[in-house]
Structure formats: C-alpha cells, structure tokens
Design a protein around this motif. Sequence first.
Motif, PDB file in Angstrom:
ATOM      1  N   UNK A 307       0.830  -1.213   0.000  1.00 29.02           N
ATOM      2  CA  UNK A 307       0.000   0.000   0.000  1.00 29.02           C
ATOM      3  C   UNK A 307       0.856   1.252   0.000  1.00 29.02           C
ATOM      4  N   UNK A 308       1.905   1.230   0.820  1.00 25.57           N
ATOM      5  CA  UNK A 308       2.722   2.437   0.928  1.00 25.57           C
ATOM      6  C   UNK A 308       3.573   2.668  -0.316  1.00 25.57           C
ATOM      7  N   UNK A 309       3.811   1.592  -1.084  1.00 24.40           N
ATOM      8  CA  UNK A 309       4.554   1.771  -2.327  1.00 24.40           C
ATOM      9  C   UNK A 309       3.757   2.647  -3.296  1.00 24.40           C
ATOM     10  N   UNK A 310       2.446   2.715  -3.074  1.00 24.60           N
ATOM     11  CA  UNK A 310       1.614   3.578  -3.904  1.00 24.60           C
ATOM     12  C   UNK A 310       1.256   2.964  -5.244  1.00 24.60           C
ATOM     13  N   UNK A 311       1.379   1.628  -5.360  1.00 25.36           N
ATOM     14  CA  UNK A 311       0.967   0.981  -6.605  1.00 25.36           C
ATOM     15  C   UNK A 311      -0.558   0.961  -6.694  1.00 25.36           C
TER      16      UNK A 311
ATOM     17  N   UNK B  74      -2.178   9.389  -5.037  1.00 24.19           N
ATOM     18  CA  UNK B  74      -2.192   7.948  -4.876  1.00 24.19           C
ATOM     19  C   UNK B  74      -3.641   7.569  -4.605  1.00 24.19           C
ATOM     20  N   UNK B  93      -1.397   3.520   6.705  1.00 22.13           N
ATOM     21  CA  UNK B  93      -0.274   3.266   5.799  1.00 22.13           C
ATOM     22  C   UNK B  93       0.124   4.512   5.023  1.00 22.13           C
ATOM     23  N   UNK B  94      -0.859   5.310   4.628  1.00 17.61           N
ATOM     24  CA  UNK B  94      -0.532   6.522   3.869  1.00 17.61           C
ATOM     25  C   UNK B  94       0.149   7.556   4.768  1.00 17.61           C
ATOM     26  N   UNK B  97       3.613   6.392   4.991  1.00 15.01           N
ATOM     27  CA  UNK B  97       4.359   6.623   3.769  1.00 15.01           C
ATOM     28  C   UNK B  97       4.916   8.041   3.752  1.00 15.01           C
TER      29      UNK B  97
END
Lengths: 339, 342
Positions: A307-311, B74, B93-94, B97
Amino acid sequence: MNALTHSSKFATMLNVFGRVAALAVIFIGFGFIVPDFAFFTAGNVENILMQSAVYAMCALGATMVIITAGIDLSAGSMIALAMVITAMILNVDGSQGPMVETYPTLWPIVAIAGGMLAGTCVGLTNGLLITSLRLVPFIVTLGTLQAIRGLAKGVADNQEISPPTNWLYHQLMFPVQGRTFNWQIVPWGVWATLVAALFAAALMRYTRLGRWIYAVGSNADTARLCGVPVLRTKIMVYAMAGAFAGLAGVLEFSKLNLGQPTGAVMYELYVIAACVIGGTSLMGGVGSIFGSVIGALIIGTLNAGAQQAGWPKWVQEIVIGAIIILAIALDQLRHRRKA
Amino acid sequence: MSTLVKPFCMSGLFLLLISLSLLPGCGKSDSDPQDASSKKKQIAVIAKSTVNAYWKAVEQGAKKAADEADIQIIWTGPDAETNHTQQASMVDNMVNRGVDGIVLAPTNFEALVRPVESAAMREVPIVIIDSPVNTDKPVSVVATDNASAGGEAARALIEAMGDKRTHGGNIIMLRFLEGSASTEQREKGFSDVINESDGLTLVESTYIKGSGSTTDAADTADALLRRHIKDNELKVDGIFASNQPTAIGMLRKLDQFRQQGITINAPFVGFDAHDVLLKGIRDGKIAALVVQDPLNMGYLGVKTMIDQLNGKKVEPFVNTGATRVTAENVDKPEIKKITLED
C-alpha cells in the motif's frame, strides 16, 4: 537419541532464522521502494505490528490445528462473532446507566472474556463435529464458516454495534508513536499477542498436550497405539483455536471500537498463509508457533508495504500473491536440496 | 547445502522487490533525493470503494485537479464499502508513507475517527469527501449538502404529485442503513420538507437491513410496499428512496408488483445516477432523481487539499451540489456529464 534431538533443534532454529531473514529482506526491500525511507520509522514499525497482530493471534491456534493435519476455515467468522459479542457486552445497560460507565475498568474485562468464550464455544463445536461425525475438518469448518457468519449477523440484528468507548479502544490497538518516540513502543494489544505467543509456544514445547498434538499430526494411528487420546486432543485443539480467534476478535474490535458482523471476511486465508509461510506443513506433524508469528509479520509487512509503495490496488494484490507463492516455493526447494 | 541455498532464496526475493521499484508510477519522482525542492507533492485519495462508476468519477475529478496543480495522487480504497478495518489501515499506511495530505471518503461515521485523529496527531492534514466522520480534526468537508439535496428530492416529489391526493397525501420512504451519515441527513432533509407541506404525511419510513446491497434494499422494499397494498392497489401518493441501492431495490419491486397486476399511481423519486435508474426515468417509472456530482467532489476535494498545503484559507464545508434529473432534462449534455453517461 540425544544427538538426534540436538540436531533437530538446530534445524528448527535454522528454519526460524531463515524466516526472520526473509522477513528482513521484505522489510528492507520495501524500505527502498517507499519514498524518503519513511518505511524505516518507529511509527511504521508499530503500524505493521498492529496490522499483523490480529493475524498472529489467530494463527497461534491455527498452527496447532494444522499441525494435527486439520484446517480451520471458520476463523474469520469466529473473529466476527467475537467482535459482535464483545461489542454487545460493552453495550449492556445496568441500573445506573451503561455498565461500562459504571465499571470502566472491570466491564471491558468481562467483554474480553465474553469474546474469548464465544470463540471457544464455536471451536469446541468444530472439534465435536469433526470427531463425532468423523468428517474431514475442511468440510465441517466450511460449514461453520457459513453458519457462524450467519449467527454473528443474527445476534447483532444485522447492525454494526458501536458501544461507548473504553480502555479497550484507547489502550489495546491505539497507536502510541506520535511525533516523539514513546517507550511503550507498541500498544498493549501487540504486547498481549506476544505474551499469547509465548504461552502457546510453551504449551507446544513443554506440555504433554503439545507432544500429543505433534503425534496426532505425524501419524494418528501410531499415536493411538501409543496411548495418545487422539479424539480428545483434536477437540482441545479446535477449542483452543476458537479461543485464540476470540482474542483476535477482541483485538479487531478494539481497532475501531466497532462490532461488525460482516467484518474479518477471508481472514482465515491470511491466517493459513501465515502458518504455511511460517513453515507449518498442511500435511501435519510439522510447524512452530514462532514460525507462524513470523509468517503473520510477513503478511502484515507485505500488505503495508504494497500500500505504501503507492501501486494501483490490482498491482498490489498480484504482487502479494506472487511473493507468497515464491516464498513457499523457495522454502520447499531448500527442504528438497537438504534431503 | 542449505547454507548455499539460503542466500539464493534471499537474493531472489530481493531482486524481485528491487525490480518492483521500477514499476511505473512509483519510482520516477520519488527516487531522486537530491532534488527535494522540485519534488512533487503527494496526496493520497482514499475512496469508499474503487470499483464502481460513482467512485471512478470521483477518481477522474481528483486526477484532473492533481494534473492542474502538477502534484501526484495515490488513489486507493477498500474492497467493499463496509470494509472499515481495511480503510483504517490504508489511512495509517498513507500517513506512514509520509504523504503530504489525505483526501478521505470515510466508510463509517464512527469507525474512521481513530485513524483520522492519528493522522492529525502526526500533522498530516485530512480533507473529508462524500460522508462526514465524527471528529473535528479534518481541515474541511467537501460533500453534497445532503440535507438540502433531500429537500430538493421532496420538492421534486411534490411537483410530480401535483394536486393528486387520492390516498390522503400519504408518503413512504425507503431509508438506507442506520448509521450511514450521508443518507440520514438526506432523509431528514426530505422529511422536513414533507412535514412542512400542507396535506402531506410521511406515514412510514424504514431502514434497510443487512450489508447495504441492492438485494437487501429490495427485500426491505418488498415488505414496506406489501404493508401499503390493499385491494390490489398501492395506497400511497408518493415514494422516495434515499440512495442508489435503495432506489434500484424499490424500482425492481415496483416493477414486480405492477406485473402482478397491482395498481401503482404514486410517483417515485430516487437518488443518485445509475444506468438502471436513468432507464427508469426514460421509461416513465421514475418521476425524478436527485443526482450528486462525484466528478466535482473528487475535483474540489483535491483542490481544497492543495489550497490547504499552499497555506491558503479553506472553508470548513464545501458544497459540491445536487441536480434534479427528470424526463425533460435527462438527455441534455450538461446533465449527461453529471450522470456519467458521457
């Protein structure tokens, strides 16, 4: 004999070490994908531990079940039922207003016990059905997967239950890492999962029941001839799986202070994946509690990292599925080479 | 032997992860740490779900605003609109990030409070779109003014009824789930206008039960209509359903009862746009729909966040508007833009 035990212990340690290394590789890998090294912060480590805790708690019981060569597909439904029961107990009104406001410390403990008991009852039912009807666990728990989901919806009257907030919500799964580092390190729910894991590991290693569980899974017939009460062991194992699923339900409830009869859908698959990634064999007889905890952490890290990879979400799902298959395939390859 | 194989396993996993970092959309602007000043701002937009026409329109609007301001968004959301836990982890999670801001459409009024407050504690600004959440931490709420949209639905129904009061001006309403904040406000706006009108009574309003699917809505609609059918006739003067699933469920049941030979003369007003409902308008089975503007919601949501990030003053509530769609205007180009038939 002594030498054999020694070498097998060494092999177990090596196995656990291999999995910790795989977890580290995945964690570091995502650390380089997520921008600004934000993945390597205390807040994010806490985040991953919180997101893994429910799977880990539930996997403790599931590991025991799978070691007996069984399977428990009803885990997600048990979690949902436990969430609902916990929420309903917290919603009970006494003569002087809501019980949780009259007894703010004690009443949530009653709710935890209620959630755990609900899970235990379902687990016990699973065990009794499997042993008395002589049906394979897959079929029985496939049935209770449906039935218990229905029961959860029924007792909740098809509603999501949001009781008054209490320490379950504020302490159990509430992040403690803010802008400055907090020495509690992780919320109490994560510590509780660790304690439960130590308890389960001790039970598997040092008690007679633990040895019975491995014996039943290695070869049920031999175990019976050696005097192991096979049926009683199985019933105990499913009941314990229910109890751990019940506790996982309490954690899941505490995340959002919400008893959701439609919650935790498909969690059983994450839990089973955690066990298998952790080295528990679906054929029975092989597996360890710590392996499954690492497995749950790998699942949690994959979810958070993707999720944090932003895919895009569809890419995340394909990547997670692929890594799970790859991790298990590499492990099998390693075993085969060793043999 | 195993000592040889283990590094091989690990380097395999590692290579896979490294190659993933080359996937489009994640590496380009992020992998250049020296150039921090020119780095694009990142905004996460977390919807209630990602796989239906409504949210796709929100996404389109959000992307438009992002392109105009040259920032990166995103886009994500849970598998189902009832998957609160998954949405909560997405917010966490965001935040972890390290996005500059989050635009969120909360799936539940209570359940998303903790994640939103955690984000605020970590100084990540949040703009709420579509439905409210029970905390004052968000910098702005960008949504349809549901109370006034509900009132608009009531006025559309009164207009469609005209002077006909064959059944004593009785009106029934099919409500969505109890606890769904946006529809509750809409339903209140509707009943307020009805109660203020002479000769009209809201005789029954029922929440649907279950997970909020169209099937759940149809089951509740069935029971509701049966209670008002006597002598093969539906004895009410007007019907309202407060969102897409309830409107589709009601439309299906009205169709079924008509086929069974039951006389239904009451006009029906629904909410939100959907192929089935728009066809209902064209077939004359639905008198009017009140339609939100998801494209505008996504656009204004991201734009409000950009204003916040640029230090401009933002309004605590931004209304994205609601439009009445009837047989007369359903095929006009400006309406087709809103109903997503374009």
